[in-house]
Design a protein around this motif. Structure first.
Motif, mmCIF file in Angstrom:
data_model
loop_
_atom_site.group_PDB
_atom_site.id
_atom_site.type_symbol
_atom_site.label_atom_id
_atom_site.label_comp_id
_atom_site.label_asym_id
_atom_site.label_seq_id
_atom_site.Cartn_x
_atom_site.Cartn_y
_atom_site.Cartn_z
ATOM 1 N N GLU A 186 0.846 -1.192 0.000
ATOM 2 C CA GLU A 186 0.000 0.000 0.000
ATOM 3 C C GLU A 186 0.876 1.234 0.000
ATOM 4 O O GLU A 186 1.807 1.352 0.799
ATOM 5 N N LYS A 187 0.572 2.174 -0.885
ATOM 6 C CA LYS A 187 1.347 3.396 -0.986
ATOM 7 C C LYS A 187 0.427 4.604 -0.903
ATOM 8 O O LYS A 187 -0.693 4.583 -1.395
ATOM 9 N N LYS A 188 0.942 5.644 -0.275
ATOM 10 C CA LYS A 188 0.234 6.909 -0.307
ATOM 11 C C LYS A 188 0.271 7.393 -1.748
ATOM 12 O O LYS A 188 1.322 7.396 -2.380
ATOM 13 N N LYS A 189 -0.872 7.813 -2.302
ATOM 14 C CA LYS A 189 -0.928 8.174 -3.715
ATOM 15 C C LYS A 189 -1.142 9.664 -3.918
ATOM 16 O O LYS A 189 -1.671 10.360 -3.062
ATOM 17 N N ASN A 190 -0.702 10.129 -5.087
ATOM 18 C CA ASN A 190 -0.962 11.520 -5.442
ATOM 19 C C ASN A 190 -2.263 11.605 -6.225
ATOM 20 O O ASN A 190 -2.973 10.603 -6.385
ATOM 21 N N SER A 191 -2.562 12.767 -6.726
ATOM 22 C CA SER A 191 -3.858 12.973 -7.392
ATOM 23 C C SER A 191 -4.032 12.110 -8.634
ATOM 24 O O SER A 191 -5.154 11.820 -9.031
ATOM 25 N N SER A 192 -2.935 11.683 -9.242
ATOM 26 C CA SER A 192 -3.034 10.850 -10.446
ATOM 27 C C SER A 192 -3.188 9.377 -10.121
ATOM 28 O O SER A 192 -3.319 8.552 -11.003
ATOM 29 N N GLY A 193 -3.158 9.047 -8.828
ATOM 30 C CA GLY A 193 -3.325 7.659 -8.417
ATOM 31 C C GLY A 193 -2.037 6.897 -8.292
ATOM 32 O O GLY A 193 -2.034 5.727 -7.939
ATOM 33 N N GLU A 194 -0.895 7.542 -8.594
ATOM 34 C CA GLU A 194 0.396 6.873 -8.478
ATOM 35 C C GLU A 194 0.976 7.077 -7.092
ATOM 36 O O GLU A 194 0.503 7.907 -6.314
ATOM 37 N N GLY A 195 2.032 6.296 -6.776
ATOM 38 C CA GLY A 195 2.723 6.488 -5.512
ATOM 39 C C GLY A 195 3.225 7.919 -5.411
ATOM 40 O O GLY A 195 3.686 8.500 -6.398
ATOM 41 N N LEU A 196 3.142 8.521 -4.241
ATOM 42 C CA LEU A 196 3.497 9.928 -4.044
ATOM 43 C C LEU A 196 4.907 10.239 -4.546
ATOM 44 O O LEU A 196 5.167 11.288 -5.119
ATOM 45 N N PHE A 197 5.834 9.300 -4.320
ATOM 46 C CA PHE A 197 7.217 9.495 -4.759
ATOM 47 C C PHE A 197 7.563 8.624 -5.963
ATOM 48 O O PHE A 197 8.734 8.361 -6.238
ATOM 49 N N SER A 198 6.544 8.167 -6.671
ATOM 50 C CA SER A 198 6.767 7.259 -7.797
ATOM 51 C C SER A 198 7.729 7.875 -8.814
ATOM 52 O O SER A 198 7.563 9.014 -9.255
ATOM 53 N N GLY A 199 8.782 7.112 -9.172
ATOM 54 C CA GLY A 199 9.758 7.566 -10.151
ATOM 55 C C GLY A 199 10.814 8.502 -9.608
ATOM 56 O O GLY A 199 11.693 8.942 -10.346
ATOM 57 N N LYS A 200 10.747 8.823 -8.308
ATOM 58 C CA LYS A 200 11.700 9.742 -7.702
ATOM 59 C C LYS A 200 12.755 8.982 -6.896
ATOM 60 O O LYS A 200 12.470 7.948 -6.291
#
Length: 679
Positions: free
Chosen positions: A595-609
């Motif tokens: 489970e990941k905290k998601k941003n407005s686009s539905g992806e992981g908040l730090f996805s790709g970072k």
């Protein structure tokens, strides 16, 4: 420190000189040809200095090919690479081990200049512990790369050098130059490779230097590319021909044309400042992502180099200061056989207590019986020990030269030292194994692994507590940990437990249910699934139900998963007992989903970072911040590079902060700014 040779009067100078030559040539052969160190640097230097002294006092016994004259390997006959004569010899540096030697060096430089130059400047650089290389460019294009070899002749490893990303194939200027530097294996990559090798059942690399040197001499350039070697350069040959007046200026020029340097070249004008910088770097080197075993001091004014001169082996205008040794000698008193959670039976060296890297050591790993035989380790031997990756003490080698005949050959056990079951050895593998699933050592090992910091992180559940819980029958496997609360009153009455410690233990057990899915996967102890693969499998599968239903083919499609891992994971989830354990853990509320905290686009908040932290953090423990970043979809990096997005900075940040500032593409955050990002 151990004396390797009898310094009595039995041998005359001629015999002693010959003995020293043979010993030093043997050590050089293993170091440069076999990529294996049989003696510590400080002891090697002592032998070399003794030989130099004897040859000075008895020049009639000095021979042309003495190791005091030659640099590096004495022979390249076994090499499978083309031999190349260096245009200019690749000399070595004189080594020093205390500030007094450095001061004496500076005094000698001034004396060689007849006292006509005062207030001399020196450049202080890091001494990297890797494999020396000379790279030639013609018209800005890389045309040849040659190893140090014996200083006169080296090996042409151009194809392998072309596989190292940090060495440019083309320079930013259309010039013809020769540069010299060091090929290294980054510490982060060294640890990753060793972790993977452990998970694949392969022998680990002893240290980054040997791994780098051995990789550089691989016949398959794809192996070099896969291991991701790095390189730093520290010398422009004939720099005065390019208009350079100082060594510092030449290093800056190398950076300008695209040649990578460490970026550390401090101009020093007094020995008091030198002492301060040595003290600083002895601590600050721990922040670096490459192995450095000391510092190099060079006269900054290039025009004075020829005036100061050279010996047959070393420049007189430079010296190396070596940091305190990470390798020590002691006596091997005996060997005990330790049974791990997988049933692997490992030989453990019982040693005379010795201090190593700031801690007292009485036991060290011998890895496996094949390793004991290969290194010819015997009970009663004098042995070298070091800390593998600065963590686990291990026996490096024995000092066979001091054996007196009382040493005993190690015999492999035939039965498990704990449960007395007959040991087995799988075909193609080196380890002896106990295959009795009811072996107390296997059960205890699996529980200790489960509760460890990298697993479920249950504090207060050390090996002694685990052992007591097993003895009392409170637990029989890892699932029973979550029913321990029913024995809380009995536990409070146990010696050295008490009410507060029991309450803390039970609270930690409860908190462990919130551990990230990747950590619970690791804690299950699936063969070959360590921290790295636990994270990979968790991200790819999303939850344990999806992972348990994957076919071998689906598992093999995951980057980083090979045949052994796929077979192991697939087999684990088709084992009835394993699945019963997973089922029970689910019932107790253990987290088995990503489970990941998601941003407005539905992806992981730090996805790709990508993230990295440096310095002393006040609001996080190191493992906590790593876990938070991963839980939010980010990736933890091990070093500063163009791939890094964020550097989180704590107190007393060192070279990582400096490098991030130089890159300009990395966003630097305080802890508070990072916390604000997570909201």
């Amino acid at each position: 420190m151990l004396k390797l040779f009898d310094m009595g009067n039995e041998k005359n100078p001629k015999e002693r000189i010959e003995e020293l030559r043979q010993q030093i040539e043997r050590y050089n052969y293993y170091y440069y040809t076999k990529n294996e160190s049989l003696i510590s640097d400080i002891e090697f230097d002592k032998l070399l200095k003794e030989l130099e002294g004897l040859e000075h006092d008895h020049p009639e016994y000095k021979v042309e090919n003495s190791p005091t004259t030659n640099v590096g390997a004495s022979s390249l006959k076994e090499s499978k690479f083309k031999k190349v004569i260096h245009k200019k010899p690749m000399l070595s540096l004189n080594n020093s081990y205390n500030i007094g030697d450095v001061i004496a060096f500076a005094e000698r430089v001034e004396k060689n200049l007849d006292g006509t130059h005062r207030d001399l400047e020196y450049v202080l650089e890091l001494k990297l512990d890797g494999a020396s290389i000379s790279v030639q460019y013609e018209g800005g294009e890389l045309v040849r790369a040659v190893t140090r070899g014996d200083g006169i002749e080296g090996e042409d490893v151009t194809e392998n050098i072309l596989a190292i990303k940090s060495i440019p194939n083309y320079l930013k200027e259309n010039i013809s130059i020769e540069v010299r530097g060091e090929i290294v294996l980054p510490l982060s990559r060294f640890q990753e490779l060793n972790q993977r090798r452990l998970e694949d059942g392969e022998e680990i690399f002893a240290n980054p230097r040997n791994a780098a040197s051995g990789t550089l001499r691989q016949l398959d350039a794809e192996v070099v590319k896969e291991r991701e070697l790095d390189a730093y350069f520290y010398y422009l040959v004939d720099s005065e021909n390019y208009g350079m007046k100082t060594h510092k200026e030449s290093l800056e020029y190398l950076s300008k044309i695209g040649i990578k340097t460490t970026g550390i070249a401090e101009v020093i004008s007094s020995m008091s400042v030198m002492e301060e910088r040595i003290a600083y770097w002895e601590k600050a080197k721990e922040e670096l992502d490459y192995e450095t075993d000391g510092l190099v001091l060079k006269l900054n004014n290039i025009s004075l180099w020829e005036e100061v001169g050279y010996t047959t082996k070393s420049p007189r205008w430079a010296i190396a200061y070596k940091f305190p040794a990470k390798q020590v000698t002691t006596k091997l008193n005996g060997i005990t056989w330790q049974v791990g959670r997988t049933g692997k039976v490992t030989p453990v060296a019982e040693l005379e207590e010795v201090e190593l890297s700031g801690s007292k050591v009485k036991r060290a790993s011998l890895h496996n019986m094949d390793e004991v035989i290969r290194k010819d380790i015997r009970i009663g031997d004098r042995v070298f020990i070091e800390k593998a990756a600065e963590i686990i003490p291990q026996v490096v080698s024995s000092v066979k030269e001091v054996r007196d005949g009382s040493e005993k050959i190690v015999e492999a056990p035939t039965h498990c030292p704990v449960c007395n079951s007959l040991l087995e050895k799988e075909e193609g593998l080196v380890d002896l194994k106990c295959v009795n699933p009811a072996c107390p050592a296997i059960i205890q090992g699996s529980i200790e692994y489960f509760v460890s910091r990298d697993g479920m992180n249950i504090s207060g559940f050390g090996s002694r507590i685990v052992e007591r819980m097993l003895e009392l029958g409170y637990i029989k496997d890892i699932t029973d940990i979550y029913t321990l609360s029913k024995y809380s009153e009995e536990m409070k009455q146990l010696d050295k437990m008490g009410e507060k410690s029991v309450e803390k233990l039970l609270a930690s057990i409860e908190k462990s249910k919130e551990r990230p899915y990747s950590k619970t996967l690791y804690a299950l102890g699936i063969p070959f699934v360590g921290k790295f693969l636990g994270n990979v499998l968790a991200k790819r599968s999303g939850d344990i139900d999806k992972l348990s239903s994957m076919t071998k083919e689906e598992l093999l499609d995951i980057d980083g998963v090979g045949e052994k891992v796929a077979e192991s994971v697939y087999g684990f989830f088709r084992d009835e007992k394993s699945m019963e354990i997973v089922k029970k853990l689910k019932e107790y509320g253990i987290n088995f989903s990503q489970e990941k905290k998601k941003n407005s686009s539905g992806e992981g908040l730090f996805s790709g970072k990508t993230f990295l932290f440096t310095g002393k953090l006040e609001k996080f423990k190191r493992e906590e911040i790593k876990e938070l970043i991963e839980a939010l979809g980010g990736t933890n990096m091990s070093s500063v590079s163009k791939k890094l997005d964020y550097l989180i900075v704590g107190a007393d940040a060192g070279s990582k902060l400096k490098k991030a500032q130089e890159l300009e593409t990395v966003k630097i955050l305080t802890e508070d700014e990072f916390i604000e990002m997570t909201k």
